[in-house]
Design an enzyme around this catalytic site. Structure first.
Site, PDB file in Angstrom:
ATOM      1  N   GLY A  22       0.787  -1.215   0.000  1.00  0.00           N
ATOM      2  CA  GLY A  22       0.000   0.000   0.000  1.00  0.00           C
ATOM      3  C   GLY A  22       0.824   1.272   0.000  1.00  0.00           C
ATOM      4  O   GLY A  22       0.268   2.366   0.105  1.00  0.00           O
ATOM      5  N   SER A  23       2.138   1.186  -0.150  1.00  0.00           N
ATOM      6  CA  SER A  23       2.952   2.403  -0.112  1.00  0.00           C
ATOM      7  C   SER A  23       2.896   3.153  -1.440  1.00  0.00           C
ATOM      8  O   SER A  23       2.945   2.563  -2.509  1.00  0.00           O
ATOM      9  CB  SER A  23       4.407   2.036   0.221  1.00  0.00           C
ATOM     10  OG  SER A  23       4.891   1.087  -0.700  1.00  0.00           O
ATOM     11  N   ASP A  24       2.754   4.440  -1.362  1.00  0.00           N
ATOM     12  CA  ASP A  24       2.767   5.262  -2.568  1.00  0.00           C
ATOM     13  C   ASP A  24       3.396   6.606  -2.217  1.00  0.00           C
ATOM     14  O   ASP A  24       3.844   6.817  -1.091  1.00  0.00           O
ATOM     15  CB  ASP A  24       1.355   5.413  -3.159  1.00  0.00           C
ATOM     16  CG  ASP A  24       0.390   6.098  -2.210  1.00  0.00           C
ATOM     17  OD1 ASP A  24       0.701   7.204  -1.736  1.00  0.00           O
ATOM     18  OD2 ASP A  24      -0.691   5.533  -1.954  1.00  0.00           O
ATOM     19  N   TYR A  32      -3.539  -0.276   7.082  1.00  0.00           N
ATOM     20  CA  TYR A  32      -4.888  -0.370   6.510  1.00  0.00           C
ATOM     21  C   TYR A  32      -5.900  -0.731   7.598  1.00  0.00           C
ATOM     22  O   TYR A  32      -5.722  -1.706   8.318  1.00  0.00           O
ATOM     23  CB  TYR A  32      -4.905  -1.404   5.381  1.00  0.00           C
ATOM     24  CG  TYR A  32      -4.415  -0.872   4.066  1.00  0.00           C
ATOM     25  CD1 TYR A  32      -3.739   0.347   3.971  1.00  0.00           C
ATOM     26  CD2 TYR A  32      -4.659  -1.565   2.879  1.00  0.00           C
ATOM     27  CE1 TYR A  32      -3.309   0.845   2.746  1.00  0.00           C
ATOM     28  CE2 TYR A  32      -4.234  -1.076   1.655  1.00  0.00           C
ATOM     29  CZ  TYR A  32      -3.554   0.119   1.594  1.00  0.00           C
ATOM     30  OH  TYR A  32      -3.143   0.604   0.376  1.00  0.00           O
ATOM     31  N   LYS A 217      -0.851  -1.668 -12.795  1.00  0.00           N
ATOM     32  CA  LYS A 217      -0.754  -0.271 -12.357  1.00  0.00           C
ATOM     33  C   LYS A 217       0.485  -0.061 -11.484  1.00  0.00           C
ATOM     34  O   LYS A 217       0.765  -0.862 -10.597  1.00  0.00           O
ATOM     35  CB  LYS A 217      -2.005   0.123 -11.581  1.00  0.00           C
ATOM     36  CG  LYS A 217      -2.110   1.612 -11.335  1.00  0.00           C
ATOM     37  CD  LYS A 217      -3.516   1.995 -10.895  1.00  0.00           C
ATOM     38  CE  LYS A 217      -3.728   1.827  -9.419  1.00  0.00           C
ATOM     39  NZ  LYS A 217      -5.101   2.174  -9.010  1.00  0.00           N
ATOM     40  N   GLU A 273      -3.560   8.438 -12.721  1.00  0.00           N
ATOM     41  CA  GLU A 273      -4.551   8.450 -11.635  1.00  0.00           C
ATOM     42  C   GLU A 273      -4.137   9.454 -10.563  1.00  0.00           C
ATOM     43  O   GLU A 273      -2.955   9.547 -10.216  1.00  0.00           O
ATOM     44  CB  GLU A 273      -4.606   7.033 -11.055  1.00  0.00           C
ATOM     45  CG  GLU A 273      -5.590   6.845  -9.929  1.00  0.00           C
ATOM     46  CD  GLU A 273      -5.743   5.364  -9.576  1.00  0.00           C
ATOM     47  OE1 GLU A 273      -5.530   4.499 -10.447  1.00  0.00           O
ATOM     48  OE2 GLU A 273      -6.064   5.076  -8.409  1.00  0.00           O
ATOM     49  N   ASP A 323     -15.346   5.561  -4.776  1.00  0.00           N
ATOM     50  CA  ASP A 323     -14.945   4.729  -3.648  1.00  0.00           C
ATOM     51  C   ASP A 323     -16.169   4.289  -2.850  1.00  0.00           C
ATOM     52  O   ASP A 323     -16.968   5.128  -2.411  1.00  0.00           O
ATOM     53  CB  ASP A 323     -13.968   5.503  -2.754  1.00  0.00           C
ATOM     54  CG  ASP A 323     -13.371   4.617  -1.681  1.00  0.00           C
ATOM     55  OD1 ASP A 323     -12.179   4.278  -1.815  1.00  0.00           O
ATOM     56  OD2 ASP A 323     -14.081   4.263  -0.726  1.00  0.00           O
ATOM     57  N   ALA A 351     -10.448   0.148  -5.458  1.00  0.00           N
ATOM     58  CA  ALA A 351     -10.574  -0.942  -4.486  1.00  0.00           C
ATOM     59  C   ALA A 351      -9.225  -1.167  -3.826  1.00  0.00           C
ATOM     60  O   ALA A 351      -8.329  -0.347  -3.921  1.00  0.00           O
ATOM     61  CB  ALA A 351     -11.131  -2.201  -5.136  1.00  0.00           C
ATOM     62  N   GLY A 352      -9.111  -2.283  -3.151  1.00  0.00           N
ATOM     63  CA  GLY A 352      -7.928  -2.524  -2.318  1.00  0.00           C
ATOM     64  C   GLY A 352      -8.296  -2.218  -0.884  1.00  0.00           C
ATOM     65  O   GLY A 352      -9.398  -2.534  -0.435  1.00  0.00           O
ATOM     66  N   GLU A 381     -10.576  -2.255  -9.981  1.00  0.00           N
ATOM     67  CA  GLU A 381      -9.324  -2.519  -9.265  1.00  0.00           C
ATOM     68  C   GLU A 381      -9.424  -3.794  -8.419  1.00  0.00           C
ATOM     69  O   GLU A 381     -10.486  -4.120  -7.883  1.00  0.00           O
ATOM     70  CB  GLU A 381      -8.975  -1.322  -8.367  1.00  0.00           C
ATOM     71  CG  GLU A 381      -7.571  -1.421  -7.780  1.00  0.00           C
ATOM     72  CD  GLU A 381      -7.076  -0.093  -7.195  1.00  0.00           C
ATOM     73  OE1 GLU A 381      -7.924   0.800  -6.948  1.00  0.00           O
ATOM     74  OE2 GLU A 381      -5.847   0.048  -7.004  1.00  0.00           O
TER      75      GLU A 381
END
Lengths: 445, 445
Positions: A22-24, A32, A217, A273, A323, A351-352, A381
């Site tokens: 989940g790192s961006d 999470y 992605k 995105e 979402d 999603a996720g 997603e």
């Protein structure tokens, strides 16, 4: 008569920051989390489950807000609550003192999403149907009665909503059969987290293609040289027939977004995105003009239906990524789908997170069956983590969500998972003081 | 070295719903409330005071959020905190887990406003200056360093901000002298609450004119026949030389707003305030086109700088009514003033509530001294209630705010007021169970 006897709201946090899942570029160390709502009834076999998704600190604030928001449901007759899902929504939203804290945005709206997701789950369980089927088989006027069309009438009137939905009724059963046969197409973000090494990226991208995905992605936006190297790797692995998407998670101003995306244009991404602030309708429109034919996608932080209305009006996006836990459940989500159809914008839900895949499969199927009528240029997603905590986890085969069949919105978590990851007193957090302290220190820094 | 030793955040609620003060078409029964922040130091003579404003239920949620947001300040050196007000802001805003709950909107942003208002109050007290003077005398580059220009560079670059502020430096002292002589012009909303009787409206409107006001504002939007009758009364009392403004508090969709406002055009209102959703930039632009020459005003629910940027870009408003307790204090407010100047939109800040008048007088003076350089077509809201709870209440004479002179942001409340109206344990609430129960029941209904 079956009554709602209590509402349990639990702050559940998974320590995903440990693995950099989940790192961006914006969200470097999310844990999470879910603000998890259970509507209990005096029938022990019947409950409604729902949640909103957060990434750690502050989930306690959402939990408090959800408890207050759900309070009016306690003592009510289940049949009354689910028999008037528009009235229930309006009752919970009507508190003008709480409205001041938004309106329709931030913590209070996330709490509303969590509670109404549980109400819709309850409705589908009572009907013995998966939510997508409950929606697809509901009388058109009744369904429109549940929708929050406030502030939308310049773009979508009640009559238009009725007409758009009524038009698809005769052909819905054929499309349900399609979904049963093919599932709904999805893509994977699991390969591209920013914290992953090049080797892990290469391995996961290859695995995605092997597993039948047609889209991969990548997170971008921290460092241009890194992005060029990672996109090069991704294209080497997936080739040029599969789609590559890139996701900046809001790190750029508008001029920077344009410059950076054009520097990555050589990799022919399908979309960029979240190039900038999720609130910046006109900014997205400017980016879209400047980076075409690369598409612009946003929506996971799209705060409410009024924001999406404007994204459509301003022709600001090519893909709508609403979402399921930030919009106020079905009541607000279906109006966004209807506006998207009117403006010809495909919806590819975000999603996720925790359980978002479980929810959005119902939305995408409903879109195909009752709104858009097509999967063309659409892909939902999928992120392959945390599903093990759900009693009815989504199933993905050959790059598609398998049609869910169990009653409800697939939102129920195992009681053991909730107990273990409840924050701060669950078994996981209470026995791992070192990590709990690290989390707290990061909050203080 | 002086350190911040603790942060006290108190949920303070005044029972204004009893008298219908503050009633409008959207907010029928607000209990005007403050999430009240005190930054205590180890110097007993030095503290920083700040707050955000809410209207009752949910103020506890803001209180919890403000406590968490302020936590990193505890133990820090005061000189360091106020010596780098941009760095302090960025530190508090940087928590990516909390950012997910907005970003920059709703409860978390209100909490950020409360905390940073206290930080700016502390800075001004330490400097021994009223806040407007601290800002007006700050080195231009240093002041710009405090600003949050994120997501604004397509409209306002750092260099533009520096240039705009530097341009006014040579003439500031003359304008400070003007303010000392004349004060800053204001208008009153006290006459026009929707819950007031026709007689009370007539009496209060007449009193406003007697007291030197040139503007009177009425709440509208619940019933057109009532609005016509009330506007007729107002015009009878104030005549046609004074200005009448109308305020719908977001109750209309866009087409309804256009129709309703045009039905009141005969009363020649200066502006229609909050005709629709505060998030609807394009909606406001559409209303503005359709009701000209009546102006469009909004901003008290304007969630952040990105929203205001778009309101300016879309030419959606004639008057910018930013809110001093919803935007994240000076760091975010000055950028909005600078953008407003660039687009030629006068800023007429929202006030009233709890203590908002105390804050906005500093903003308006700063605008005149250092940004706009004029009061033409500008008028700041004033509502005459709850000032008795503040140690340095604003003073209004002949329809103008008198230049504040005491150190700080005028944000300190009397300890006795805080103790009495702390919710739910203060003397007022704990001894008035019947009313407390009514409030709670309304929340449940």
């Amino acid at each position: 008569m079956t009554r709602i006897t209590s509402v349990d709201v639990t702050d559940v946090r998974f320590p995903t920051s440990l693995s950099m899942d989940g790192s961006d570029a914006m969200n470097k160390d999310g844990d999470y989390s879910a603000t998890y709502v259970v509507l209990r009834t005096d029938d022990p076999r019947l409950a409604g489950y729902g949640f909103t998704f957060t990434i750690g600190r502050g989930n306690d604030i959402c939990t408090l807000a959800a408890r207050q928001r759900a309070e009016p449901l306690v003592g009510r007759d289940v049949a009354g609550v689910v028999g008037d899902l528009g009235g229930t929504y309006r009752d919970l939203a009507a508190d003008s003192q709480m409205r001041w804290l938004g309106p329709d945005k931030g913590v209070e709206h996330l709490a509303m999403a969590a509670v109404m997701n549980a109400v819709w789950d309850l409705a589908a369980r009572l009907a013995g149907k998966p939510l997508w089927r409950l929606l697809s088989e509901m009388d058109t006027e009744d369904l429109v009665d549940t929708l929050d069309l406030t502030y939308l009438s310049d773009v979508l009137t009640r009559q238009e909503a009725v007409d758009m939905l009524a038009e698809t009724v005769p052909t819905r059963s054929a499309r349900i059969a399609d979904m049963d046969r093919t599932g709904y197409p999805c893509y994977t973000t699991s390969a591209g987290w920013l914290g992953y090494s090049d080797d892990k990226l290469r391995e996961l991208a290859a695995l995605a293609i092997t597993n039948g995905y047609r889209h991969v992605k990548l997170k971008v936006g921290a460092n241009l040289a890194d992005d060029i190297r990672r996109c090069t790797i991704a294209r080497e692995v997936i080739g040029w027939d599969a789609h590559l998407m890139i996701d900046a998670n809001q790190v750029w101003d508008v001029p920077e977004a344009i410059e950076w995306v054009n520097a990555l244009a050589q990799f022919k991404p399908l979309w960029i995105e979240e190039p900038t602030s999720p609130d910046d309708v006109l900014g997205h429109a400017a980016v879209r003009k400047a980076v075409a034919p690369i598409g612009v996608a946003t929506g996971e932080h799209g705060m409410n239906r009024v924001l999406f209305k404007q994204l459509f009006q301003a022709e600001a996006i090519d893909y709508c990524q609403l979402d399921s836990a930030r919009l106020a459940s079905i009541n607000e989500i279906i109006p966004v789908y209807l506006m998207a159809k009117k403006f010809g914008v495909p919806v590819c839900p975000h999603a996720g997170g925790v359980g978002l895949c479980e929810l959005v499969q119902h939305l995408s199927v409903f879109d195909y069956v009752a709104v858009a009528g097509t999967t063309e240029n659409r892909v939902t997603e999928f992120v392959d983590h945390l599903h093990e905590h759900f009693t009815d986890p989504c199933v993905v085969e050959s790059g598609a969500y398998v049609l869910p069949t169990k009653p409800g919105y697939s939102a129920q978590m195992f009681a053991a998972s909730v107990a273990e990851y409840a924050y701060p007193d669950g078994a996981y957090w209470s026995t791992r003081h070192p990590h709990a302290v690290v989390v707290s220190e990061a909050g203080v820094g």
